[in-house]
Design a protein around this motif. Structure first.
Motif, PDB file in Angstrom:
ATOM      1  N   GLY A  49      -8.937  -8.116   6.534  1.00  0.00           N
ATOM      2  CA  GLY A  49      -9.300  -8.677   7.827  1.00  0.00           C
ATOM      3  C   GLY A  49      -8.750  -7.863   8.982  1.00  0.00           C
ATOM      4  N   PRO A  50      -9.269  -8.097  10.179  1.00  0.00           N
ATOM      5  CA  PRO A  50      -8.804  -7.369  11.356  1.00  0.00           C
ATOM      6  C   PRO A  50      -7.423  -7.818  11.830  1.00  0.00           C
ATOM      7  N   ASP A  51      -6.930  -8.912  11.230  1.00  0.00           N
ATOM      8  CA  ASP A  51      -5.660  -9.507  11.636  1.00  0.00           C
ATOM      9  C   ASP A  51      -4.476  -9.051  10.795  1.00  0.00           C
ATOM     10  N   GLY A  52      -4.670  -8.068   9.910  1.00  0.00           N
ATOM     11  CA  GLY A  52      -3.582  -7.583   9.068  1.00  0.00           C
ATOM     12  C   GLY A  52      -3.391  -8.393   7.795  1.00  0.00           C
ATOM     13  N   ASN A  53      -4.293  -9.320   7.514  1.00  0.00           N
ATOM     14  CA  ASN A  53      -4.257 -10.121   6.298  1.00  0.00           C
ATOM     15  C   ASN A  53      -5.444  -9.772   5.415  1.00  0.00           C
ATOM     16  N   LEU A  54      -5.474 -10.336   4.221  1.00  0.00           N
ATOM     17  CA  LEU A  54      -6.625 -10.219   3.342  1.00  0.00           C
ATOM     18  C   LEU A  54      -7.241 -11.602   3.210  1.00  0.00           C
ATOM     19  N   TRP A  55      -8.558 -11.637   3.165  1.00  0.00           N
ATOM     20  CA  TRP A  55      -9.303 -12.888   3.108  1.00  0.00           C
ATOM     21  C   TRP A  55     -10.099 -12.912   1.816  1.00  0.00           C
ATOM     22  N   PHE A  56     -10.167 -14.081   1.181  1.00  0.00           N
ATOM     23  CA  PHE A  56     -10.859 -14.163  -0.093  1.00  0.00           C
ATOM     24  C   PHE A  56     -11.606 -15.488  -0.227  1.00  0.00           C
ATOM     25  N   THR A  57     -12.579 -15.479  -1.122  1.00  0.00           N
ATOM     26  CA  THR A  57     -13.357 -16.683  -1.384  1.00  0.00           C
ATOM     27  C   THR A  57     -12.809 -17.382  -2.620  1.00  0.00           C
ATOM     28  N   GLU A  58     -12.874 -18.702  -2.595  1.00  0.00           N
ATOM     29  CA  GLU A  58     -12.520 -19.531  -3.744  1.00  0.00           C
ATOM     30  C   GLU A  58     -13.805 -20.232  -4.167  1.00  0.00           C
ATOM     31  N   ASN A  59     -14.514 -19.615  -5.085  1.00  0.00           N
ATOM     32  CA  ASN A  59     -15.856 -20.039  -5.455  1.00  0.00           C
ATOM     33  C   ASN A  59     -15.934 -21.493  -5.892  1.00  0.00           C
ATOM     34  N   ARG A  66      -6.620 -17.003   2.845  1.00  0.00           N
ATOM     35  CA  ARG A  66      -6.034 -15.876   3.572  1.00  0.00           C
ATOM     36  C   ARG A  66      -4.672 -15.610   2.951  1.00  0.00           C
ATOM     37  N   ILE A  67      -4.405 -14.345   2.637  1.00  0.00           N
ATOM     38  CA  ILE A  67      -3.096 -13.984   2.091  1.00  0.00           C
ATOM     39  C   ILE A  67      -2.476 -12.906   2.964  1.00  0.00           C
ATOM     40  N   THR A  68      -1.229 -13.109   3.312  1.00  0.00           N
ATOM     41  CA  THR A  68      -0.497 -12.103   4.076  1.00  0.00           C
ATOM     42  C   THR A  68      -0.048 -11.012   3.121  1.00  0.00           C
ATOM     43  N   THR A  69       0.355  -9.869   3.646  1.00  0.00           N
ATOM     44  CA  THR A  69       0.837  -8.798   2.785  1.00  0.00           C
ATOM     45  C   THR A  69       2.166  -9.173   2.129  1.00  0.00           C
ATOM     46  N   GLY A  70       2.801 -10.226   2.614  1.00  0.00           N
ATOM     47  CA  GLY A  70       4.017 -10.756   1.990  1.00  0.00           C
ATOM     48  C   GLY A  70       3.723 -11.766   0.894  1.00  0.00           C
TER      49      GLY A  70
END
Length: 185
Positions: free
Chosen positions: A123-133, A140-144
């Motif tokens: 994401g543009p916010d420094g996080n990763l975004w994922f789907t939970e089907n 959303r998961i932070t790098t931490g």
């Protein structure tokens, strides 16, 4: 670069159309190579669902493979993160994985049980975004490794996800035939 899921190979095609194929170890065994993404280290990284591994291929075609710690987790999609690592979903393992360019894997449990995390995007916010089907959520998961979930209507079945030009996160609600958007700020 492309994956050949049924062929158990990684393909490279030049702008002129010349194709080269590269096989991981035990390529006669079903590997389930489904996704590939450029890494921060100049290599390409790919998922092998059936082999339960994350693979790395150099531009010259040398392949290394790294076993995911959780058995039968079915790594689905991989994305380069803002922290210099690669992040991937573990569809059956109900986890988000992180692999360093040297191959060290960490796993983070998704809070909703049996949610089937499927796709992931930076994401543009420094996080990763994922789907939970199956969880009908966007995560959303932070790098931490901190996970936050956002609930969608029952039966949404979110699967594909991408970053839009508006810096929103866009996703497909597979079961409802809709496109959704979530703001990152």
């Amino acid at each position: 670069w492309l994956t050949e899921e049924d062929g158990n190979k990684i393909g490279r095609i030049t702008p002129k159309g010349t194709i080269a194929e590269f096989s991981p170890s035990n390529s006669n065994q079903d590997r389930g190579i489904t996704d590939i993404a450029p890494g921060p280290d100049g290599n390409l990284w790919f998922t092998e669902e059936d082999a339960n591994t994350i693979g790395r291929i150099t531009p010259k075609g040398t392949i290394s493979e790294f076993q995911v710690p959780t058995a039968n987790s079915w790594p689905e999609v991989v994305a380069s993160g803002p922290d210099g690592n690669l992040w991937f979903t573990e569809y059956n393992g109900n986890k988000i994985g992180r692999i360093t360019p040297k191959g060290t894997i960490s796993e983070f449990q998704v809070p909703t049980a049996n949610s089937w995390p499927s796709n992931i995007v930076r994401g543009p916010d420094g996080n990763l975004w994922f789907t939970e089907n199956d969880g009908n959520k966007i995560g959303r998961i932070t790098t931490g490794g901190t996970i936050t979930e956002f609930t969608l209507p029952k039966g949404s079945g979110p699967y594909d996800i991408t970053r839009g030009p508006d810096n929103g996160i866009w996703f497909a609600e597979y079961n409802r035939g809709k496109i959704g958007r979530i703001a990152t700020q």
